[in-house]
Design a protein around this motif. Structure first.
Motif, mmCIF file in Angstrom:
data_model
loop_
_atom_site.group_PDB
_atom_site.id
_atom_site.type_symbol
_atom_site.label_atom_id
_atom_site.label_comp_id
_atom_site.label_asym_id
_atom_site.label_seq_id
_atom_site.Cartn_x
_atom_site.Cartn_y
_atom_site.Cartn_z
ATOM 1 N N SER A 149 -74.987 -14.644 -16.384
ATOM 2 C CA SER A 149 -74.333 -14.389 -17.824
ATOM 3 C C SER A 149 -75.795 -13.207 -17.930
ATOM 4 O O SER A 149 -76.795 -12.933 -17.635
ATOM 5 C CB SER A 149 -74.678 -15.027 -18.666
ATOM 6 O OG SER A 149 -75.935 -15.933 -18.951
ATOM 7 N N SER A 194 -80.580 -13.254 -21.499
ATOM 8 C CA SER A 194 -81.374 -13.187 -23.053
ATOM 9 C C SER A 194 -82.899 -13.332 -23.622
ATOM 10 O O SER A 194 -83.266 -14.504 -22.758
ATOM 11 C CB SER A 194 -80.393 -14.265 -23.142
ATOM 12 O OG SER A 194 -80.926 -14.934 -23.981
ATOM 13 N N ILE A 195 -82.969 -12.735 -24.905
ATOM 14 C CA ILE A 195 -84.541 -12.801 -25.328
ATOM 15 C C ILE A 195 -84.639 -13.856 -25.610
ATOM 16 O O ILE A 195 -85.878 -14.926 -25.705
ATOM 17 C CB ILE A 195 -84.399 -11.382 -26.102
ATOM 18 C CG1 ILE A 195 -85.645 -11.837 -26.544
ATOM 19 C CG2 ILE A 195 -83.789 -11.907 -27.438
ATOM 20 C CD1 ILE A 195 -87.097 -10.885 -25.698
ATOM 21 N N ASN A 196 -83.536 -14.542 -25.937
ATOM 22 C CA ASN A 196 -83.981 -16.282 -27.044
ATOM 23 C C ASN A 196 -84.509 -17.205 -25.892
ATOM 24 O O ASN A 196 -85.183 -17.790 -25.708
ATOM 25 C CB ASN A 196 -82.419 -17.083 -27.284
ATOM 26 C CG ASN A 196 -81.746 -16.209 -28.463
ATOM 27 O OD1 ASN A 196 -82.494 -17.028 -29.382
ATOM 28 N ND2 ASN A 196 -80.975 -15.086 -29.220
ATOM 29 N N GLU A 197 -83.358 -16.720 -24.308
ATOM 30 C CA GLU A 197 -83.643 -18.095 -23.023
ATOM 31 C C GLU A 197 -85.448 -17.752 -22.963
ATOM 32 O O GLU A 197 -86.038 -17.978 -22.586
ATOM 33 C CB GLU A 197 -82.952 -17.245 -22.519
ATOM 34 C CG GLU A 197 -82.948 -18.513 -21.852
ATOM 35 C CD GLU A 197 -81.444 -17.969 -20.595
ATOM 36 O OE1 GLU A 197 -80.309 -17.765 -21.216
ATOM 37 O OE2 GLU A 197 -81.944 -18.316 -18.976
ATOM 38 N N ILE A 222 -87.609 -16.477 -24.646
ATOM 39 C CA ILE A 222 -88.773 -16.909 -25.880
ATOM 40 C C ILE A 222 -88.557 -18.588 -25.480
ATOM 41 O O ILE A 222 -89.891 -19.072 -25.215
ATOM 42 C CB ILE A 222 -88.213 -16.648 -27.378
ATOM 43 C CG1 ILE A 222 -88.927 -14.721 -27.081
ATOM 44 C CG2 ILE A 222 -89.264 -16.649 -28.263
ATOM 45 C CD1 ILE A 222 -88.234 -14.498 -28.520
ATOM 46 N N HIS A 223 -87.966 -19.649 -25.851
ATOM 47 C CA HIS A 223 -87.938 -20.201 -25.847
ATOM 48 C C HIS A 223 -88.006 -21.219 -25.419
ATOM 49 O O HIS A 223 -88.919 -21.703 -24.910
ATOM 50 C CB HIS A 223 -85.959 -20.789 -26.059
ATOM 51 C CG HIS A 223 -85.907 -20.274 -27.518
ATOM 52 N ND1 HIS A 223 -86.606 -20.179 -28.339
ATOM 53 C CD2 HIS A 223 -84.480 -20.309 -27.775
ATOM 54 C CE1 HIS A 223 -85.729 -19.802 -29.073
ATOM 55 N NE2 HIS A 223 -84.137 -19.818 -28.886
ATOM 56 N N TYR A 259 -88.260 -7.552 -22.947
ATOM 57 C CA TYR A 259 -88.234 -6.982 -24.019
ATOM 58 C C TYR A 259 -87.691 -5.788 -23.366
ATOM 59 O O TYR A 259 -86.972 -4.454 -24.140
ATOM 60 C CB TYR A 259 -88.771 -7.073 -25.129
ATOM 61 C CG TYR A 259 -87.762 -6.731 -26.929
ATOM 62 C CD1 TYR A 259 -88.844 -5.898 -27.127
ATOM 63 C CD2 TYR A 259 -86.319 -7.286 -26.753
ATOM 64 C CE1 TYR A 259 -87.462 -5.158 -28.237
ATOM 65 C CE2 TYR A 259 -86.197 -6.694 -28.359
ATOM 66 C CZ TYR A 259 -86.394 -5.450 -28.684
ATOM 67 O OH TYR A 259 -85.908 -5.350 -30.281
ATOM 68 N N MET A 280 -85.313 -4.757 -21.884
ATOM 69 C CA MET A 280 -83.367 -5.081 -22.167
ATOM 70 C C MET A 280 -83.312 -3.875 -22.900
ATOM 71 O O MET A 280 -81.855 -3.554 -22.758
ATOM 72 C CB MET A 280 -83.880 -6.283 -23.234
ATOM 73 C CG MET A 280 -83.445 -7.197 -22.090
ATOM 74 S SD MET A 280 -83.329 -8.682 -23.407
ATOM 75 C CE MET A 280 -81.746 -9.238 -23.941
ATOM 76 N N TYR A 315 -89.943 -25.215 -33.783
ATOM 77 C CA TYR A 315 -90.112 -23.607 -35.053
ATOM 78 C C TYR A 315 -89.601 -23.877 -36.028
ATOM 79 O O TYR A 315 -90.583 -23.332 -36.415
ATOM 80 C CB TYR A 315 -89.097 -23.006 -33.923
ATOM 81 C CG TYR A 315 -88.882 -22.375 -32.675
ATOM 82 C CD1 TYR A 315 -87.955 -23.100 -31.415
ATOM 83 C CD2 TYR A 315 -88.879 -20.840 -32.741
ATOM 84 C CE1 TYR A 315 -88.405 -22.331 -30.351
ATOM 85 C CE2 TYR A 315 -89.296 -20.293 -31.678
ATOM 86 C CZ TYR A 315 -89.233 -21.340 -30.051
ATOM 87 O OH TYR A 315 -88.966 -20.491 -29.016
ATOM 88 N N MET A 317 -97.743 -17.013 -30.124
ATOM 89 C CA MET A 317 -97.429 -17.278 -28.013
ATOM 90 C C MET A 317 -98.164 -15.581 -28.315
ATOM 91 O O MET A 317 -98.637 -15.484 -26.270
ATOM 92 C CB MET A 317 -95.832 -16.510 -27.855
ATOM 93 C CG MET A 317 -94.961 -18.747 -28.110
ATOM 94 S SD MET A 317 -94.367 -18.401 -27.177
ATOM 95 C CE MET A 317 -92.759 -17.397 -27.298
ATOM 96 N N THR A 361 -84.021 -10.824 -31.472
ATOM 97 C CA THR A 361 -83.153 -12.458 -30.921
ATOM 98 C C THR A 361 -82.695 -13.254 -32.408
ATOM 99 O O THR A 361 -81.509 -14.052 -31.720
ATOM 100 C CB THR A 361 -84.540 -13.408 -31.063
ATOM 101 O OG1 THR A 361 -85.649 -12.974 -30.377
ATOM 102 C CG2 THR A 361 -84.524 -14.965 -30.578
ATOM 103 N N GLU A 401 -79.028 -12.240 -31.133
ATOM 104 C CA GLU A 401 -77.648 -12.587 -29.981
ATOM 105 C C GLU A 401 -77.461 -13.966 -30.149
ATOM 106 O O GLU A 401 -76.839 -14.314 -29.897
ATOM 107 C CB GLU A 401 -79.424 -12.340 -28.945
ATOM 108 C CG GLU A 401 -79.017 -11.665 -28.109
ATOM 109 C CD GLU A 401 -79.905 -12.440 -26.479
ATOM 110 O OE1 GLU A 401 -80.067 -10.903 -26.230
ATOM 111 O OE2 GLU A 401 -80.136 -12.777 -26.801
ATOM 112 N N LEU A 427 -80.241 -22.009 -25.547
ATOM 113 C CA LEU A 427 -80.300 -22.588 -24.241
ATOM 114 C C LEU A 427 -79.826 -23.655 -23.541
ATOM 115 O O LEU A 427 -80.347 -24.670 -22.463
ATOM 116 C CB LEU A 427 -81.279 -23.105 -24.287
ATOM 117 C CG LEU A 427 -82.320 -23.257 -25.557
ATOM 118 C CD1 LEU A 427 -83.449 -23.889 -25.602
ATOM 119 C CD2 LEU A 427 -83.462 -21.934 -24.210
#
Lengths: 749, 227
Positions: free
Chosen positions: A481, A484-487, A489-490, A544, A547, B154, B174, B191, B194, B212
């Protein structure tokens, strides 16, 4: 894909066979007639000396000897590549049989042909193999090694590599020795050390074969990294055992001191190899810091430093493979922060190309060597070897997994174990090591035959059946896949969280040391190894930016973003003419448009087949559907026309108002009156800024452009066009004398 | 008796408890005297219930109790934010304040030992062979509970969604001083875009979980210390 469409089925295959036969025919003919030409050449010159006025000036002469060696090499490589091409033209075949098998078969055929003609087929020279064919494959693997799964599983990998290989070697060597003791076999001359030597050669899982087979089955990441990592890291063990037993079998006896020295040697070989690799890696990173003015030779630094690391460690009898891996892993983050986008693509392209060619050549030569090599067949020995290989591998994996699972958080399931055991393929390294055995070993031929049989068995039988087995057992496949910026960051958030919780517990664990390493890296190492001010950039921002850049390029290439008039913007035109700078707000607007465009047209993540030899994510090509493309174009036109009719002093909404919908991004084309735009010289780092965040970072030189005046709409269209031109230019090829434009660091896929 | 992993039950022998962290780690030895374990356990009220609820073994409880007492400098039996703040490693942590905040239930000023353990129980590695019993409440260290814990860090205002402002705050903490406001906002926009499937400009728990799905949370959010 293929350019020719055939009138009748099977014509492609026939065409291929014809091409192959023609080629081989030419090659062999030339080879066979080479001696004739050689003598002719010398004769001719001799004659000419004596009677130099009588003979006419040779208009056309053939001097094959002059180009013989390079010609042959080129011919072999061409043959290999044509074969590779041919296989992919026959989809039915390549879906069932892995490429490695087909290549070996081709090698067998070619070797057979050569033998039939009467020539001596070339054997896979160990020198050639270890110094030329193997390094590209390992470097490709090491440079693009997925670091996170590797480090998460490094303990398991090491256990499999070291203890697993030791177990295999001793188990096989011991049992084969016991076999040889049996009278009926007729091999009573084989002593224990010879058997152990043989065991150590055959026991190592081969990275080339594993890569070749595993890339086609797209197994899940965990199993892939386990088998692959093991095949890379067991090189140290193999080197030590091989050298050890070879020395011992000359001497004949083993003492405890020797064993102890052997253990020490293992640590020296492996850690030494890693150290050598790391040193060269840092050197390469440091060098890349200064290459901003000579971008074209950047890739060469990467290749040469890595190759030097390999050669240096081979010089000291350290593990060359581990040196290569260490060099690639160490150098990558820093080099990638320094080099240009093009250099990165070049490196990636060349590594994939060389490793692909190497792999093809290795398998073909393996086939040819089989036909060529001296053989000594002993049914019992060979069959037992094959069976023992399988048995020892299975036992080893099961036993080790039982122990390892006690220490792992994510346990290895039975399916995983099966694939790990079944995927333990042997390959060309075993053959080359066997070939290296000096002729004083009486059993050399027998060993070679047995090794070749094992290789054939693992590559053919295991290689062909592993794919249906994976389907049958419903083993988890790789989920490919997009990043992902989400991944990101998290994951970073969770890293911090875990570090904090470890702090609360008073526990100095995994996360604590990782955090320390990161801090050390950021404060000291990056400062020295990364050019300019980049070293302060947090990883998240770099990620970022990459991307965004990648998606913008994808957009331009797919035609969504009208790259207006790239042909009229030649380099000659740009240099004397300054490029209008746009304000920060404009940049943001453009970026928002891009983002909105991308988001709207982005399809859901779907799993794509991953191939080692794919350069770019396969997603890119078909993410854009015609309908959406047309829709976007229509919308853009609508908005442009909308703005042509908007009153002049309409106030643009504050940038603070963020609407991510495409329709409401209505200030993109707010135009400035053309004459008041200040022109400035194009600045290298800023041209890609339209799609990246670089100009926002205060440390970068920013061009202050004061675009004033009422937001008129007269030059609306033109400004938009200029924006697009700028965008297009920055994303298109700037050419050699504009190498400063490639200042921005590249992105990793 | 040398045990790797957890001590089971109460044995009368002097034991050594070896704590093994994940793969390439420092192995920390803790020496636990069985006699003191019993006495420590008896000091803690409702310890059986606590162990049942969180799944910790007596040895873990004791270790955590020792840590609790070490943090509780004034011996009040409760921890206050200042006690947490004294931990150096938390002070350096970008989200240290949030972590500290997570220990305190809304409205409470102090943390007693039970809450302390309950929060830390989230980070226990998941039990592999737990039967999926729908009638029983979700165990504290399951994947969902861990994700929920992270989500709550969060979502400071507890409205069930990570709004853009909350995301910005996290990013700001962060990335510290190294980026500009515009960069932060772009990243936040990206973010949310997405992850946001229902287009409400915020990330709900389901969307969070979905983004996730590729990450191995069991692995990522477990401390082996707490096996």
């Amino acid at each position: 894909m293929p350019a020719f469409s055939c009138a009748f089925p099977g014509c492609r295959r026939d065409l291929l066979v014809i091409v192959l036969v023609v080629f081989v025919g030419i090659g062999l003919h030339i080879e066979a007639s080479a001696p004739a030409y050689q003598s002719h050449g010398t004769e001719g010159s001799h004659l000419t000396n004596i009677t130099n006025t009588k003979k006419a000036f040779p208009v056309l002469a053939v001097n094959y000897e002059h180009v013989r060696k390079p010609f042959e090499i080129a011919l072999w490589i061409l043959l290999a590549l044509l074969m590779k091409l041919g296989f992919h033209l026959i989809p039915r075949l390549s879906a069932v049989v892995p490429e490695s098998c087909l290549l070996i078969v081709v090698g067998l055929l070619v070797g057979g042909l050569i033998k039939v003609i009467g020539e001596e087929p070339p054997v896979l020279d160990s020198q050639l193999f270890f110094l030329c064919l193997l390094p590209p494959i390992i470097l490709d693997a090491g440079y693009f090694l997925p670091i996170r799964p590797f480090t998460e599983n490094v303990g398991t990998i090491l256990v499999f590599a070291v203890i697993g290989t030791l177990w295999n070697a001793f188990f096989m060597g011991g049992l084969l020795y016991a076999l040889c003791q049996i009278e009926s076999v007729g091999l009573s001359g084989v002593d224990l050390l010879a058997c152990l030597l043989f065991g150590s050669i055959v026991s190592a899982v081969d990275p080339v074969a594993v890569l070749a087979v595993f890339e086609e089955i797209h197994i899940n990441e965990l199993v892939h990294i386990l088998v692959f990592g093991e095949s890379l890291l067991n090189d140290a063990v193999t080197v030590v055992l091989y050298n050890l037993f070879e020395e011992f079998s000359k001497v004949g006896t083993v003492t405890v001191l020797d064993v102890f020295l052997g253990v020490v040697c293992f640590f020296v070989v492996s850690l030494g190899g890693v150290l050598v690799g790391a040193i060269y890696g840092f050197l390469a990173a440091f060098t890349s810091r200064f290459t901003s003015h000579t971008r074209v030779i950047e890739p060469l630094f990467v290749f040469l430093y890595s190759y030097m690391a390999y050669l240096s460690s081979e010089m000291f009898h350290l593990s060359g493979i581990m040196a290569l891996i260490a060099c690639g892993v160490v150098m990558r983050p820093y080099v990638e922060a320094n080099i240009s986008h093009k250099s990165y693509t070049t490196i990636k392209y060349f590594l994939k190309m060389w490793s692909s060619v190497s792999e093809t050549l290795i398998f073909i030569f393996l086939g040819v060597s089989t036909v060529a090599g001296p053989h000594a067949w002993n049914w019992t020995f060979v069959i037992t070897t094959v069976i023992l290989c399988l048995v020892s591998r299975v036992l080893g994996v099961i036993g080790l997994t039982f122990i390892i699972n006690k220490f792992r958080i994510v346990k290895l399931t039975k399916k995983d174990q099966f694939i790990v055991a079944y995927g333990g393929l042997r390959g060309a390294i075993a053959f080359s090591l066997g070939y290296l055995l000096s002729n004083s070993h009486q059993m050399r031929n027998l060993f070679l035959t047995a090794i070749i049989t094992v290789i054939f068995f693992t590559v053919f039988v295991q290689g062909m059946t592993i794919r249906p087995l994976v389907e049958l057992l419903a083993v988890k496949k790789k989920k490919e896949s997009k990043p992902s910026i989400n991944e990101e960051i998290h994951t970073e958030f969770l890293d911090h969280l875990l570090t904090g919780v470890e702090g609360v517990c008073g526990h100095y664990g995994h996360y604590h040391w990782k955090e320390k390493l990161n801090r050390f890296n950021k404060t000291y190492v990056k400062r020295w190894l990364i050019a300019g001010e980049n070293f302060k950039e947090p990883e998240l921002i770099a990620f970022y930016r990459k991307m965004e850049l990648k998606q913008a390029i994808m957009m331009v290439e797919s035609g969504q973003l009208p790259s207006v008039l790239p042909s009229t913007i030649s380099m000659q035109n740009i240099q004397p003419r300054a490029i209008p700078r746009v304000s920060k707000k404009r940049e943001e607007e453009i970026r928002r448009i891009l983002r909105a465009n991308l988001q709207n047209n982005k399809q859901k993540m779907r799993s794509r087949s991953y191939s080692r030899h794919t350069l770019f994510d396969a997603d890119e090509e078909d993410n854009v559907s015609e309908v959406r493309l047309r829709k976007t174009k229509i919308e853009m036109e609508r908005r442009m026309s909308h703005y042509l009719t908007v009153p002049a002093n309409r106030e643009s909404p504050r940038p603070g108002v963020r609407r991510v919908r495409f329709e409401s991004d209505n200030q993109v084309f707010s135009a400035d009156s053309f004459p008041t735009v200040h022109f400035e010289q194009p600045s290298p780092p800023s041209t890609p800024d339209a799609v990246s965040l670089e100009e926002e970072v205060p440390k970068r030189p920013r061009l202050k452009a004061d675009i004033e005046g009422p937001r008129g709409n007269a030059s609306d269209n033109r400004q938009g066009e200029l924006d697009y031109q700028r965008l297009a230019r920055c994303l298109s090829d700037p050419g050699p004398n504009k190498d400063k434009e490639d200042d921005d660091p590249f992105m990793s896929c | 008796m040398t045990g790797i992993g957890k001590l089971t039950g109460k044995s009368e022998v002097l034991g050594r408890d070896i704590c093994v962290s994940s793969e390439a780690d420092v192995i920390v030895f803790f020496s636990v005297e069985m006699g003191s374990t019993n006495s420590t356990l008896s000091k803690i009220p409702n310890v059986e219930e606590l162990m049942q609820e969180t799944g910790f073994t007596p040895a873990h409880i004791v270790r955590l109790y020792d840590r609790f007492e070490a943090l509780d400098k004034e011996k009040t039996g409760h921890l206050r934010p200042q006690d947490f703040g004294a931990i150096n490693r938390l002070a350096m942590n970008p989200i240290g304040d949030r972590i500290i905040g997570a220990f305190f239930s809304p409205g409470q000023e102090t943390v007693d030992f039970h809450s302390f353990v309950r929060i830390l129980a989230h980070f226990r590695p998941a039990d592999q062979k737990r039967p999926k019993d729908p009638s029983m409440p979700e165990p504290v260290n399951s994947r969902t509970s861990k994700l929920k814990f992270a989500f709550q860090l969060y979502d400071q205002d507890k409205d069930g969604k990570i709004s853009r402002a909350e995301l910005l705050q996290v990013l700001r903490s962060m990335l510290e001083m190294q980026v500009t406001e515009e960069q932060l906002e772009s990243i936040a926009d990206r973010t949310i875009q997405e992850a946001d499937l229902d287009k409400d400009d915020a990330i709900s728990f389901e969307e969070f979980r979905k983004s996730l799905e590729k990450v191995n949370i069991d692995h990522k959010m477990s401390i082996r210390f707490l096996r």
